[in-house]
Design an enzyme around this catalytic site. Sequence first.
Site, PDB file in Angstrom:
ATOM      1  N   THR A 127       0.828  -1.211   0.000  1.00 56.15           N
ATOM      2  CA  THR A 127       0.000   0.000   0.000  1.00 56.15           C
ATOM      3  C   THR A 127       0.865   1.264   0.000  1.00 56.15           C
ATOM      4  O   THR A 127       1.884   1.329   0.674  1.00 56.15           O
ATOM      5  CB  THR A 127      -0.911  -0.002   1.240  1.00 56.15           C
ATOM      6  OG1 THR A 127      -1.608  -1.251   1.292  1.00 56.15           O
ATOM      7  CG2 THR A 127      -1.908   1.136   1.202  1.00 56.15           C
ATOM      8  N   PRO A 129       0.637   5.806   0.033  1.00 55.20           N
ATOM      9  CA  PRO A 129      -0.274   6.875   0.466  1.00 55.20           C
ATOM     10  C   PRO A 129      -1.324   7.203  -0.593  1.00 55.20           C
ATOM     11  O   PRO A 129      -2.453   7.532  -0.276  1.00 55.20           O
ATOM     12  CB  PRO A 129       0.667   8.066   0.704  1.00 55.20           C
ATOM     13  CG  PRO A 129       1.994   7.445   1.008  1.00 55.20           C
ATOM     14  CD  PRO A 129       2.062   6.181   0.203  1.00 55.20           C
ATOM     15  N   THR A 160       2.266  -3.019   8.471  1.00 54.17           N
ATOM     16  CA  THR A 160       2.283  -3.728   9.755  1.00 54.17           C
ATOM     17  C   THR A 160       3.658  -4.333  10.026  1.00 54.17           C
ATOM     18  O   THR A 160       4.308  -4.848   9.113  1.00 54.17           O
ATOM     19  CB  THR A 160       1.216  -4.849   9.733  1.00 54.17           C
ATOM     20  OG1 THR A 160      -0.037  -4.269   9.387  1.00 54.17           O
ATOM     21  CG2 THR A 160       1.096  -5.538  11.091  1.00 54.17           C
ATOM     22  N   ILE A 341     -24.815  -6.129  24.552  1.00 53.48           N
ATOM     23  CA  ILE A 341     -25.143  -7.020  25.674  1.00 53.48           C
ATOM     24  C   ILE A 341     -24.434  -6.565  26.950  1.00 53.48           C
ATOM     25  O   ILE A 341     -24.971  -6.683  28.053  1.00 53.48           O
ATOM     26  CB  ILE A 341     -24.794  -8.483  25.302  1.00 53.48           C
ATOM     27  CG1 ILE A 341     -25.864  -9.012  24.345  1.00 53.48           C
ATOM     28  CG2 ILE A 341     -24.681  -9.379  26.550  1.00 53.48           C
ATOM     29  CD1 ILE A 341     -25.638 -10.396  23.824  1.00 53.48           C
ATOM     30  N   GLU A 367      -6.010  -5.926   3.782  1.00 52.25           N
ATOM     31  CA  GLU A 367      -5.840  -7.048   2.830  1.00 52.25           C
ATOM     32  C   GLU A 367      -6.990  -7.134   1.833  1.00 52.25           C
ATOM     33  O   GLU A 367      -7.491  -8.208   1.503  1.00 52.25           O
ATOM     34  CB  GLU A 367      -5.606  -8.370   3.573  1.00 52.25           C
ATOM     35  CG  GLU A 367      -4.281  -8.307   4.309  1.00 52.25           C
ATOM     36  CD  GLU A 367      -3.712  -9.626   4.772  1.00 52.25           C
ATOM     37  OE1 GLU A 367      -3.892 -10.642   4.094  1.00 52.25           O
ATOM     38  OE2 GLU A 367      -3.068  -9.610   5.824  1.00 52.25           O
TER      39      GLU A 367
HETATM   40  C1  LIG Z   1      -4.060  -1.229  10.471  1.00 48.89           C
HETATM   41  C2  LIG Z   1      -3.711  -1.464   9.028  1.00 48.89           C
HETATM   42  C3  LIG Z   1      -2.664  -2.323   8.702  1.00 48.89           C
HETATM   43  C4  LIG Z   1      -2.285  -2.514   7.372  1.00 48.89           C
HETATM   44  N1  LIG Z   1      -1.197  -3.298   7.062  1.00 48.89           N
HETATM   45  C5  LIG Z   1      -0.745  -3.338   5.775  1.00 48.89           C
HETATM   46  C6  LIG Z   1       0.475  -4.026   5.446  1.00 48.89           C
HETATM   47  O1  LIG Z   1       1.123  -4.643   6.300  1.00 48.89           O
HETATM   48  N2  LIG Z   1       0.914  -3.976   4.155  1.00 48.89           N
HETATM   49  C7  LIG Z   1       0.243  -3.304   3.174  1.00 48.89           C
HETATM   50  O2  LIG Z   1       0.708  -3.294   2.041  1.00 48.89           O
HETATM   51  N3  LIG Z   1      -0.928  -2.652   3.457  1.00 48.89           N
HETATM   52  C8  LIG Z   1      -1.417  -2.654   4.724  1.00 48.89           C
HETATM   53  N4  LIG Z   1      -2.597  -1.979   5.022  1.00 48.89           N
HETATM   54  C9  LIG Z   1      -3.281  -1.264   3.959  1.00 48.89           C
HETATM   55  C10 LIG Z   1      -4.609  -1.857   3.530  1.00 48.89           C
HETATM   56  O3  LIG Z   1      -4.419  -3.056   2.833  1.00 48.89           O
HETATM   57  C11 LIG Z   1      -5.326  -0.772   2.704  1.00 48.89           C
HETATM   58  O4  LIG Z   1      -5.727   0.242   3.610  1.00 48.89           O
HETATM   59  C12 LIG Z   1      -6.516  -1.301   1.933  1.00 48.89           C
HETATM   60  O5  LIG Z   1      -6.099  -2.156   0.899  1.00 48.89           O
HETATM   61  C13 LIG Z   1      -7.353  -0.169   1.329  1.00 48.89           C
HETATM   62  O6  LIG Z   1      -6.538   0.731   0.634  1.00 48.89           O
HETATM   63  P1  LIG Z   1      -6.674   2.310   0.930  1.00 48.89           P
HETATM   64  O7  LIG Z   1      -6.560   2.509   2.387  1.00 48.89           O
HETATM   65  O8  LIG Z   1      -5.714   3.018   0.059  1.00 48.89           O
HETATM   66  O9  LIG Z   1      -8.136   2.681   0.520  1.00 48.89           O
HETATM   67  P2  LIG Z   1      -8.673   3.032  -0.999  1.00 48.89           P
HETATM   68  O10 LIG Z   1      -8.098   2.062  -1.909  1.00 48.89           O
HETATM   69  O11 LIG Z   1      -8.342   4.479  -1.198  1.00 48.89           O
HETATM   70  O12 LIG Z   1     -10.190   2.827  -0.823  1.00 48.89           O
HETATM   71  C14 LIG Z   1     -11.054   3.790  -0.210  1.00 48.89           C
HETATM   72  C15 LIG Z   1     -12.500   3.274  -0.354  1.00 48.89           C
HETATM   73  O13 LIG Z   1     -12.857   3.225  -1.727  1.00 48.89           O
HETATM   74  C16 LIG Z   1     -13.300   1.908  -2.061  1.00 48.89           C
HETATM   75  N5  LIG Z   1     -12.922   1.636  -3.446  1.00 48.89           N
HETATM   76  C17 LIG Z   1     -11.687   1.768  -4.004  1.00 48.89           C
HETATM   77  N6  LIG Z   1     -11.711   1.420  -5.290  1.00 48.89           N
HETATM   78  C18 LIG Z   1     -12.995   1.044  -5.554  1.00 48.89           C
HETATM   79  C19 LIG Z   1     -13.673   0.576  -6.726  1.00 48.89           C
HETATM   80  N7  LIG Z   1     -13.045   0.402  -7.881  1.00 48.89           N
HETATM   81  N8  LIG Z   1     -14.986   0.301  -6.625  1.00 48.89           N
HETATM   82  C20 LIG Z   1     -15.658   0.455  -5.466  1.00 48.89           C
HETATM   83  N9  LIG Z   1     -15.071   0.892  -4.324  1.00 48.89           N
HETATM   84  C21 LIG Z   1     -13.763   1.177  -4.369  1.00 48.89           C
HETATM   85  C22 LIG Z   1     -12.618   0.996  -1.058  1.00 48.89           C
HETATM   86  O14 LIG Z   1     -13.283  -0.230  -0.952  1.00 48.89           O
HETATM   87  C23 LIG Z   1     -12.692   1.849   0.187  1.00 48.89           C
HETATM   88  O15 LIG Z   1     -13.957   1.732   0.764  1.00 48.89           O
HETATM   89  C24 LIG Z   1      -3.018  -1.839   6.346  1.00 48.89           C
HETATM   90  C25 LIG Z   1      -4.095  -1.012   6.670  1.00 48.89           C
HETATM   91  C26 LIG Z   1      -4.447  -0.822   7.991  1.00 48.89           C
HETATM   92  C27 LIG Z   1      -5.588   0.117   8.303  1.00 48.89           C
END
Ligand SMILES: Cc1cc2nc3c(=O)[nH]c(=O)nc-3n(C[C@H](O)[C@H](O)[C@H](O)COP(=O)(O)OP(=O)(O)OC[C@H]3O[C@@H](n4cnc5c(N)ncnc54)[C@H](O)[C@@H]3O)c2cc1C
Length: 384
Positions: A127, A129, A160, A341, A367
């Site tokens: 992932t 920014p 993570t 509850i 994920e």
């Molecule tokens: C606590 C935590 C730990 C994590 N650990 C890791 C890690 O170890 N390694 C790693 O690589 N990542 C990690 N992540 C990242 C995580 O996998 C991403 O946050 C996740 O894949 C979503 O990506 P984003 O946050 O960029 O959201 P976005 O991709 O920006 O999505 C935002 C919203 O838009 C929706 N959306 C996006 N595209 C579409 C579409 N085409 N159609 C419909 N809806 C859509 C999504 O479902 C979501 O609701 C972690 C995240 C958290 C919060």
Amino acid sequence: MIDFTLNEEQEALRGTVEDFARQVVAPVIGGYYERGEFPYEIVARMGKLGLFGLPFPEDYGGMGGDYFAFCLALHELARVDSSVAITLEAAVGLGAMPIFRFGSAAQQDRWLPDLCLGERLAAFGLTEPGGGSDIPGGMRTTAHLDGDNWVIDGSKAFITNSGTLITSVLTALAITGRSEGRLEISAIMIPAGTPGFTVGREYSKVGWCASDTRELAFSGCRVPRENLLGELGRGYAQFLQTLDEGRVAIAALAAGLAQGCVDECLRYARERTAFGHELGHYQSTQFRIADMEARAHAARLAWYDAAARLVAGEPFKKQAAIAKLTCSNAAMDNARDGTQIFGGYGYMNEFPVARFYRDAKVLEIGEGTSEVQRMVIARQLGLG
Ligand SMILES: Cc1cc2nc3c(=O)[nH]c(=O)nc-3n(C[C@H](O)[C@H](O)[C@H](O)COP(=O)(O)OP(=O)(O)OC[C@H]3O[C@@H](n4cnc5c(N)ncnc54)[C@H](O)[C@@H]3O)c2cc1C
């Protein structure tokens, strides 16, 4: 007949991890969670128990088990706490597994023994920014060869296990070139402490507060050419395979949280009285807990199915996405009902159900979000 019964070995593992979670994790994890502190002592004991080596061969110091065994351990840990469960899930499923699946013999010999013992942790950097779901579209991190070194520039978000004192290596996806208008994406291993690799401060999170999640930056970060993991240009495919498996593991973790809510509520419904009776006397409580048990049960069967297919070497992409979606829904619903509850106590951080409530939400995000799981299922059905 389809048999969902655990065999003797699986039941022994399940019982061992259940006891560990109740006796070692449960009494102290609330304090770590409130302090936002990584539980090094618990992780060390999980390492001694062999949990970090569960699905890896004994040659590397692993336990010679399989992915189902790993998921079973996650389920039992998450019945008590999700921070330690996600630490294990990310270390094994996302950190060590790609090295095991795609690494050279030299890379495996160098990194896996410490990872299997839990003395070191590996992280997985997909992932960024600018985008998590939209990879590779949202990717900006690049790596180019300069002599015998890769030079990496860019950043990663929400990674993570990337900033603990025992983190040894990050495997990151980077754009290594373009051919015929398509991005060439490769996976590169970046040891902790490499100059030009900056680990940001721990995020302030809603849940998983005793786990380590960081933003990472690379500026002219140089690693040797042989740190490429697997083949040049195969990084995206490698990460997708890793994520398919990881979804089964997250599903098991989510099902564990859903079951943990049932465990807590069963106990409380017998202890707490209102209007002259135990809460469990009232049909509204009985029905709520019955619904919670039904969801936890269905969730468990969903990840059992996906994990069994994975272990048998059968296609499991659709089942993994179904399990992730089903189990994260069950976790959210059970966490909401569980806190209800408990009434006011359910809103107090010292009660596990409050922790479950805070920890459940991310299961619909990490994920692959629930929307991404639906996309995968729809594509597997031939839609779109
Ligand atoms: C606590 C935590 C730990 C994590 N650990 C890791 C890690 O170890 N390694 C790693 O690589 N990542 C990690 N992540 C990242 C995580 O996998 C991403 O946050 C996740 O894949 C979503 O990506 P984003 O946050 O960029 O959201 P976005 O991709 O920006 O999505 C935002 C919203 O838009 C929706 N959306 C996006 N595209 C579409 C579409 N085409 N159609 C419909 N809806 C859509 C999504 O479902 C979501 O609701 C972690 C995240 C958290 C919060």
